[in-house]
Motif scaffolding. Structure first.
Motif, PDB file in Angstrom:
ATOM      1  N   THR A  44       0.846  -1.190   0.000  1.00  0.00           N
ATOM      2  CA  THR A  44       0.000   0.000   0.000  1.00  0.00           C
ATOM      3  C   THR A  44       0.881   1.240   0.000  1.00  0.00           C
ATOM      4  O   THR A  44       1.691   1.433   0.900  1.00  0.00           O
ATOM      5  CB  THR A  44      -0.933   0.003   1.226  1.00  0.00           C
ATOM      6  N   VAL A  45       0.712   2.074  -1.013  1.00  0.00           N
ATOM      7  CA  VAL A  45       1.534   3.271  -1.180  1.00  0.00           C
ATOM      8  C   VAL A  45       0.873   4.487  -0.546  1.00  0.00           C
ATOM      9  O   VAL A  45       1.536   5.325   0.056  1.00  0.00           O
ATOM     10  CB  VAL A  45       1.806   3.520  -2.679  1.00  0.00           C
ATOM     11  N   ALA A  46      -0.445   4.607  -0.662  1.00  0.00           N
ATOM     12  CA  ALA A  46      -1.176   5.747  -0.121  1.00  0.00           C
ATOM     13  C   ALA A  46      -2.496   5.260   0.449  1.00  0.00           C
ATOM     14  O   ALA A  46      -2.922   4.140   0.183  1.00  0.00           O
ATOM     15  CB  ALA A  46      -1.415   6.785  -1.212  1.00  0.00           C
ATOM     16  N   GLY A  47      -3.144   6.108   1.229  1.00  0.00           N
ATOM     17  CA  GLY A  47      -4.413   5.744   1.839  1.00  0.00           C
ATOM     18  C   GLY A  47      -4.281   5.659   3.340  1.00  0.00           C
ATOM     19  O   GLY A  47      -3.292   6.127   3.913  1.00  0.00           O
ATOM     20  N   ASN A  49      -3.614   3.213   5.349  1.00  0.00           N
ATOM     21  CA  ASN A  49      -2.617   2.294   5.913  1.00  0.00           C
ATOM     22  C   ASN A  49      -1.382   2.172   5.028  1.00  0.00           C
ATOM     23  O   ASN A  49      -1.037   1.073   4.582  1.00  0.00           O
ATOM     24  CB  ASN A  49      -3.247   0.908   6.127  1.00  0.00           C
ATOM     25  N   PRO A  50      -0.678   3.290   4.769  1.00  0.00           N
ATOM     26  CA  PRO A  50       0.515   3.185   3.907  1.00  0.00           C
ATOM     27  C   PRO A  50       1.545   2.248   4.521  1.00  0.00           C
ATOM     28  O   PRO A  50       1.711   2.196   5.734  1.00  0.00           O
ATOM     29  CB  PRO A  50       1.035   4.625   3.840  1.00  0.00           C
TER      30      PRO A  50
END
Length: 104
Positions: A44-47, A49-50
């Motif tokens: 996961t890159v962004a959001g 829960n990076p």
């Protein structure tokens, strides 16, 4: 026919990425053997829960998902694997979602 995806989001315990990766490789082999059509593993890159890891299982139909779901509690290989990973956890489950493709 619409597909179904089951998505689990994991936060790896610091220092346990190798253990988690090995568990993911083993889980993927078992899941494919149990009837999952495809497995995708992403960072996961962004959001919200990076840095977490997303494990997505894709099923070609709700029927295939149902057969898979029914087999989880009776599949000896999966049960042994799950018990092993729960006794020495390498990650924390943050979220689990199910998606159904609209076929658009």
């Amino acid at each position: 026919m619409p597909t179904v995806s089951l998505v689990s989001t994991w936060r790896v315990i610091p220092g346990r990425i190798a253990d988690f990766t090995n568990n993911v490789i083993e889980a993927k082999k078992l899941h494919l053997k149990m009837g999952v059509d495809a497995v995708y593993v992403s960072n996961t890159v962004a959001g919200p829960n990076p840095g977490s890891i997303v494990y997505m299982m894709v099923f070609e139909s709700t029927e295939k998902f149902g057969k898979f779901a029914d087999s989880l509690s009776t599949n000896a290989e999966w049960q042994a694997f799950w018990m092993k990973t729960q006794q020495n956890q390498s990650a924390e489950l943050l979220d689990q979602s199910m998606f159904s493709d609209l076929g658009l």
